[in-house]
Every structure is written in C-alpha cells, then in structure tokens.
Design an enzyme around this catalytic site. Structure first.
Site, PDB file in Angstrom:
ATOM      1  CG  HIS A 149      -8.470  -5.015  -0.305  1.00  0.00           C
ATOM      2  ND1 HIS A 149      -7.318  -5.831   0.223  1.00  0.00           N
ATOM      3  CD2 HIS A 149      -7.804  -4.059  -0.822  1.00  0.00           C
ATOM      4  CE1 HIS A 149      -6.124  -5.075   0.234  1.00  0.00           C
ATOM      5  NE2 HIS A 149      -6.483  -4.118  -0.782  1.00  0.00           N
ATOM      6  CG  ASP A 182      -3.910  -5.314  -2.906  1.00  0.00           C
ATOM      7  OD1 ASP A 182      -3.003  -5.857  -3.041  1.00  0.00           O
ATOM      8  OD2 ASP A 182      -3.750  -4.046  -2.236  1.00  0.00           O
ATOM      9  CG  ASP A 206      -4.695  -9.789   3.399  1.00  0.00           C
ATOM     10  OD1 ASP A 206      -4.674 -10.848   3.929  1.00  0.00           O
ATOM     11  OD2 ASP A 206      -3.469  -9.560   2.779  1.00  0.00           O
ATOM     12  NE  ARG A 207      -6.458  -3.115   5.915  1.00  0.00           N
ATOM     13  CZ  ARG A 207      -6.274  -2.459   6.813  1.00  0.00           C
ATOM     14  NH1 ARG A 207      -7.041  -2.643   8.009  1.00  0.00           N
ATOM     15  NH2 ARG A 207      -5.304  -1.609   6.908  1.00  0.00           N
ATOM     16  CG  HIS A 245      -3.021  -6.556   0.873  1.00  0.00           C
ATOM     17  ND1 HIS A 245      -3.202  -6.778   1.879  1.00  0.00           N
ATOM     18  CD2 HIS A 245      -2.583  -5.225   0.754  1.00  0.00           C
ATOM     19  CE1 HIS A 245      -3.221  -5.920   2.927  1.00  0.00           C
ATOM     20  NE2 HIS A 245      -2.784  -4.706   1.869  1.00  0.00           N
ATOM     21  CG  HIS A 290      -1.548  -3.442  -6.695  1.00  0.00           C
ATOM     22  ND1 HIS A 290      -3.057  -3.559  -6.734  1.00  0.00           N
ATOM     23  CD2 HIS A 290      -1.243  -3.061  -5.427  1.00  0.00           C
ATOM     24  CE1 HIS A 290      -3.387  -3.269  -5.427  1.00  0.00           C
ATOM     25  NE2 HIS A 290      -2.149  -3.004  -4.807  1.00  0.00           N
ATOM     26  CG  HIS A 340      -0.875   0.442  -3.997  1.00  0.00           C
ATOM     27  ND1 HIS A 340      -0.932  -0.599  -3.056  1.00  0.00           N
ATOM     28  CD2 HIS A 340       0.379   1.102  -3.964  1.00  0.00           C
ATOM     29  CE1 HIS A 340       0.188  -0.472  -2.455  1.00  0.00           C
ATOM     30  NE2 HIS A 340       0.730   0.413  -2.696  1.00  0.00           N
TER      31      HIS A 340
END
Length: 501
Positions: free
Chosen positions: A248, A275, A278-279, A308, A356, A431
């Site tokens: 992330h 992932d 993002d974030r 994501h 994931h 996840h």
C-alpha cells in the site's frame, strides 16, 4: 478493499435477544446504552475503531431503536473498510429517522468507496431535497455529480478498436532531460545496477524519467500477459521463499523488508501478494521497484493482483492522483493495462495456494478453473476473479455476505473442502490488517499476511512476511514495526471527496 481489522462485531443482531419494539426497552437499558455509546465515541475519537464497533453494538443490543447508534457504527465500519456493514447500518439508521443526514452521508461514502457512484449520488440528492439550503449537502452532491459526469464522459469517448496505449506510445519521442543524474536502462533493459540506483534515488524522493517508466510498464505488461491467471511456483529443496502481503504505497517499509530479509535475487525469491498501491503516498516508488525486480528476475520474483490494482480503487484511494501529480493521466492508463494482466493466484509446490482475497461462493472451484479465469479487465462484482481479490475468512462455519459488500466470507469447512478437492495443504491470503501482521485461522489452513506496518500511519499494527523452504512448507513469520518516512501523509493524493467526510 484492502484492509479490515478482522473479527469485528457484525451488524446482525439476534432477534431473540433484542426487544421487539421501543416500548419494551427498559429505562435503565436506555440510560446504560447512552453511557456505552459515549464510551464508544471515545474509542472512535482515539481511532480504536474495532473497540468502538464493539461498544456501539453493545448499545444497540440494549436499545436497538436509536438511529445514531447505527449511524455511528456505520462510520466506524467505514474507517475499517467494512463497506457492506456500513451500508447496512446506514440504511437501518434511516429506517428509524428519514431525516438523519449523517446516515445518508455514511451510505453514500460506502457506495463511493465501492465505486457505486450513481447510488451515492441518489443519497446526496435525497439530502438536498430534504435540506435544499444546506450548503454542505449541496457541495457533496456537486462533487459526486462531477465524478459521475466525468466517468460518463470517459466512457463516451473511449474507443473500442482493440488498441492499447502500450501499443501506440512512441518511446523514442520521449526525452531524458540532460541534467538527469539517476539510473539508466541498459539497451532498454533493467539491470541489477539500475534497480539498486533506482531504490536509492527513490529513497531521496527523486523521479524516474517518464521514458523509463513507460519502457518498464510495457515490458512488464508483455511478461504478465504471457502467464496464466494461476502461476505455479517450484521451490526446490532447502531453498528459501518469501511471501509478502499488502504494501500500500509504504515504500520505506518495503525497503525495510529488503533490509531484514535480503534483496530479491535468484537465490532469494519473493512473492508479493497484491495491493502494492493506494493509501500510502509512495505508491509509484513501490510499484516501479517491484516491476523492475519482476523484469530482472522473471522466474524468481512474483506479483499477484490485489483488489487495489483496479481503476475504481485507484481513482478513490490515491494512486491515480499520485501518478497524475508525478507524471501524467496517460500513465494512469498504462498502469491500468499492466494491472489488468497481473496473475490472480500462485500455487507453490502444488501444496499452497496464495491469493490476495480468499475462497469462493461455490465448493466446485478447481485450480484449473482459476488458471482459465479471464483477467484482462476490471474486476467484476461476482465470480472467481472477484472472490480471489475480495473474499475474507470468518471463524463461523459456512458462508456469509461480505462485510465489505463485495466477495464472500468463508468458514473453516469451506477452506477444508477446497483444500481436499484440490489436494492442497493450506492457503495464504492478505487483504486485511492484522495487529501482529499475520493471523492463522481455520485450524492452520488459512493464513493471512499483511506487510504494511502502522497502516496509514494510524493503525499501530505490525507488518509481517512469511518464509518457507521447498522441503519444509511450514510457514515461519517475521514481524516488524514501521520505519520513518518523509513528511507526506497517507491519502495525500486520494480523491478530494474523502476530505468531505
């Protein structure tokens, strides 16, 4: 969405335990419920959302007819990304009070997070009709409407001629600035020296030229497109293999993994389980480093798609904004093309399935079904691809609707049947944020690993990765704390809409 804390109280209260109507609620229970709600508010303010959810649920059990209890719990579910539960609670609150504006906002926010912009717009429209002079409601309606119109426009101008951006980019026309002092591709190829210099440059917040980014993305897309949706990995003998969960955009924590566990190489292979972006606000640095390693060691470095790695998530949670800020909107499209070809799952030594999200709404899914699943697209709202990216385990037997509003929740019996059918030993998934960075469920048959410590600079969790060897597939967990990063906050590039709540 990437990351719920797990084991939250559900929004489903047993009818046997609850009063049937408001007149059955005792005065002392009403008073106690209010006290507990205040305790929950304190936990919420201190960002202990799981504890806040527990307390709001306790208040609801005592007095299940107060809209604010559901509205507040809905907000806490939003913060833990349980969007399915957040939607339920917001609707329940509105069933008690049609004029409860916050519940409309909560439900709209959950729908926005799930990419259901038209449904969100309906809630904002309802608020503006009830409160036509409410400036805040009008602002949120206008912002959501703007997103809906932009998406409709993009859909209208999209061509359906089968051409991809990666096929049309003229690499030779892209110029490297004369004063650029960073790493260079050698004959257009990634080298070990390039990756080493790239990571050092990123550490100092330097940028890679757009030309090199495009070259890496185009090569990565070609490499991924040649693989099936399920990739088989062979880990020989006593060789070490490492599985990492969500990153992330936490680039400096990614570097810390390499410091602790060694940099990727043919002798030190890795699987990153989705992932990547993002974030966190260093998502470009994370994905470009990982893709560079994929090109450098294509048979010893593996990457799986997470929920994501999708257009809607990237538009909302920061990656699209970050790419536009650091490069251009054109590059967003190129990243999407790469993400669409990421494998959906990996099988290690025919014994461990790694994906994931999780397992399926049907007991009939085989490894061959996963391998043959079409993936060059955005994730659908149901089916094998959706569930691989979105599902979560639950301690209860059987299946339940997802707390996220997408995918399913699956119990230990579902895991056991899947493993028996496919002759596997256990599954590894990511996840979800876990306090220790990992969690072992379903009698040791379902393992979660999450590699972004102190997620979003707020959760206080540890990160973890898994080591195993070819002749001993028992997972060994290593945990670690977050490391310092430059003063760029998580969600710095997220959709401005999030700032409205």
């Amino acid at each position: 969405m990437a990351e719920t804390m797990g084991n939250e109280s559900t929004t489903v209260e047993s009818n046997e335990e609850l009063p049937k109507n408001p007149s059955e609620v005792k005065d002392e229970d009403k008073k106690k419920a209010e006290e507990i709600k205040e305790e929950a508010n304190v936990f919420f303010k201190n960002e202990d959302y799981s504890k806040a959810i527990e307390k709001y649920s306790e208040a609801i059990r005592l007095n299940p007819f107060v809209a604010a209890y559901y509205g507040n719990r809905s907000f806490a579910y939003l913060r833990t990304e349980c969007f399915g539960y957040a939607l339920q609670d917001a609707s329940k609150a509105l069933s008690f009070d049609k004029n409860y504006l916050k519940a409309y906002y909560r439900r709209a926010s959950a729908n926005m997070a799930l990419g259901k912009f038209k449904l969100a717009l309906k809630d904002f429209e309802a608020v503006t009709k009830v409160r036509p002079s409410d400036k805040d409601a009008k602002m949120k309606y206008d912002e959501c409407n703007k997103i809906c119109k932009r998406l409709a426009f993009e859909k209208a101008i999209a061509t359906d001629d089968g051409k991809c951006l990666s096929d049309t980019i003229d690499i030779e026309s892209l110029v490297i600035e004369p004063n650029y002092d960073g790493p260079h591709l050698q004959d257009g190829k990634v080298t070990q020296d390039f990756v080493e210099q790239l990571m050092e440059g990123y550490k100092e917040q330097k940028k890679l030229p757009k030309k090199y980014v495009c070259q890496i993305l185009i090569q990565a897309k070609k490499l991924f497109s040649e693989q099936k949706s399920l990739v088989y990995i062979n880990v020989p003998g006593s060789s070490k293999f490492t599985i990492c969960g969500d990153i992330h955009g936490q680039y400096y924590d990614l570097l810390n993994i390499f410091t602790m566990n060694g940099k990727p190489s043919e002798e030190n292979p890795y699987l990153f389980n989705g992932d990547f972006v993002d974030r966190g606000s260093f998502s470009v640095e994370c994905i470009m480093t990982l893709l560079s390693y994929k090109l450098l060691y294509p048979k010893h470095f593996y990457m799986a798609r997470g929920n994501h790695e999708s257009l809607t998530m990237n538009q909302m949670y920061g990656f699209e904004g970050e790419v536009k800020s650091k490069y251009s909107s054109q590059l967003c499209e190129l990243f999407t093309e790469v993400f669409n070809w990421l494998p959906l799952a990996h099988c290690i030594n025919q014994k461990i399935l790694v994906m994931h999200g999780g397992l399926f709404s049907s007991d009939d899914v085989s490894l061959d079904d996963i391998a043959m699943t079409p993936r060059n697209k955005q994730p659908p709202e149901s089916g094998i691809m959706c569930e691989l990216l979105w599902s979560d385990p639950q301690p209860q037997l059987g299946r339940a609707p997802s707390k996220r509003g997408v995918g399913v929740q699956f119990g230990p019996d579902v895991t056991r049947k899947f493993l028996e059918k496919n002759k596997l030993e256990y599954v590894v998934r990511s996840h979800e944020v876990k306090n220790d960075g990992y969690e072992v469920m379903h009698d040791g048959k379902c393992i979660t690993v999450f590699s972004a410590p102190n997620y979003c600079d707020t959760m206080g969790n540890k990160g973890a990765y898994i080591n195993l060897t070819g002749d001993n597939l028992t997972p060994k967990f290593t945990t670690y704390e977050a490391v310092p990063h430059p003063n760029v906050k998580p969600m710095a590039y997220a959709n401005p809409f999030f700032g409205l709540f």
